[in-house]
Design a protein around this motif. Sequence first.
Motif: not given
Length: 76
Positions: A45-67
Amino acid sequence: MTVKARDSGWQATIHHKGRRWRRQFADHQSAKIWEAQSSADVLRGEEPSRPDEPQQSELPRTLGEMIEYTGTHEWV
């Protein structure tokens, strides 16, 4: 569920309940491994793995998240 030659690599395809997942691989062995692992994932019942998909990072992606990130991780 098949693995077939496509272009200069191998394409693995799995089907389950009307849905289809396909991935392209450089070698036959990797395609077979993904096919087997993804088939097991879908049956659980899970989604198949995606080897070509980049791993999600906990680093901020926007200026607000960076602040916010800098304030909580660097300036505390």
